[in-house]
Scaffold this active site. Sequence first.
Site, PDB file in Angstrom:
ATOM      1  N   GLU A   1       0.816  -1.220   0.000  1.00 57.03           N
ATOM      2  CA  GLU A   1       0.000   0.000   0.000  1.00 57.03           C
ATOM      3  C   GLU A   1       0.851   1.272   0.000  1.00 57.03           C
ATOM      4  O   GLU A   1       0.453   2.288  -0.592  1.00 57.03           O
ATOM      5  CB  GLU A   1      -0.963   0.009   1.192  1.00 57.03           C
ATOM      6  CG  GLU A   1      -1.906   1.201   1.144  1.00 57.03           C
ATOM      7  CD  GLU A   1      -3.131   1.058   2.042  1.00 57.03           C
ATOM      8  OE1 GLU A   1      -3.740   2.096   2.337  1.00 57.03           O
ATOM      9  OE2 GLU A   1      -3.455  -0.071   2.437  1.00 57.03           O
TER      10      GLU A   1
ATOM     11  N   ASN B   1       2.662  -6.904   7.367  1.00 59.25           N
ATOM     12  CA  ASN B   1       2.956  -5.648   8.071  1.00 59.25           C
ATOM     13  C   ASN B   1       3.669  -5.892   9.392  1.00 59.25           C
ATOM     14  O   ASN B   1       4.526  -5.106   9.793  1.00 59.25           O
ATOM     15  CB  ASN B   1       1.664  -4.858   8.299  1.00 59.25           C
ATOM     16  CG  ASN B   1       1.318  -3.984   7.107  1.00 59.25           C
ATOM     17  OD1 ASN B   1       1.842  -2.893   6.943  1.00 59.25           O
ATOM     18  ND2 ASN B   1       0.451  -4.475   6.236  1.00 59.25           N
TER      19      ASN B   1
END
Length: 285
Positions: free
Chosen positions: A86, A120
């Site tokens: 992202e 993440n």
Amino acid sequence: MKHPFSRFFGLGEKEEEQVDMETPSRNEEIKKIAISDIVPNRYQPRTVFNENKIAELAQTIHTHGIIQPIVVREYDHGKFEIIAGERRFRAMQKLGWETAPAIVKDFNDTETASVALIENLQREGLTPIEEALAYGKLLELHQLTQEALAQRLGIGQSTVANKLRLLKLPQEVQEAILQKQITERHARSLIPLKDSEKQVKLLAEIIEKNWNVKQTEERVVKLLSSLDKKPKPKRKAFSKDMRIALNTIRQSLTMVSDNGINLDSEEEEFEEYYQFTIKIPKKKS
């Protein structure tokens, strides 16, 4: 070296190839997908994106191009949801690119959420609250114990437990961690207070006076000590006759209620006497 996801999902070497997010396998190709057709991951644990860092990344991409494609899945009427990458996507948006190089994976909701969370967690930059939320989501998705989750992620069980405790703190404290106004250790110092109002009040002091962790811990110890020293109201000892009288009245009220008569009774203790207030509603004719 095994991919970090393989330990979590318990994959073999063949399955591991399919989970290696950003390296296309022999059966995959890198596609050009319209930026306007790409949407962020709903399960993205990162809630705070540093705009300066995104700008730096955009400059790097502008100079050197995209080294790794983003990873997406097709999920709704030609739209593509980001699984990984992202920050790169945001950088490409900032550059005004019309298309993005992407690998398209065939993942369901659970796989998409898990990979986004783990991907993440394996990187730096998440705040302690974002980490805690990610751990909580993985526990929920896979019905794991804290110990099992810790083993799969290759971390200590105490790390998972300590992060999850942060989610029990008031929203104001969690927001302060997200905004990096206080550290995780500051926040954990507040946990023994238990009372949310006291925690929020002390949070304001920490920020206003710029206390370090040691000063915060000392303040918490003083607050807990003052609470322990508060005198508890002493209850007067009743004589035997008084106890008999009180029990007799209470039994009588119970008998009246048992006979179907609605009444409202209240007991009050005063310095010199004990008072019963009894209200019996009148029946309407």
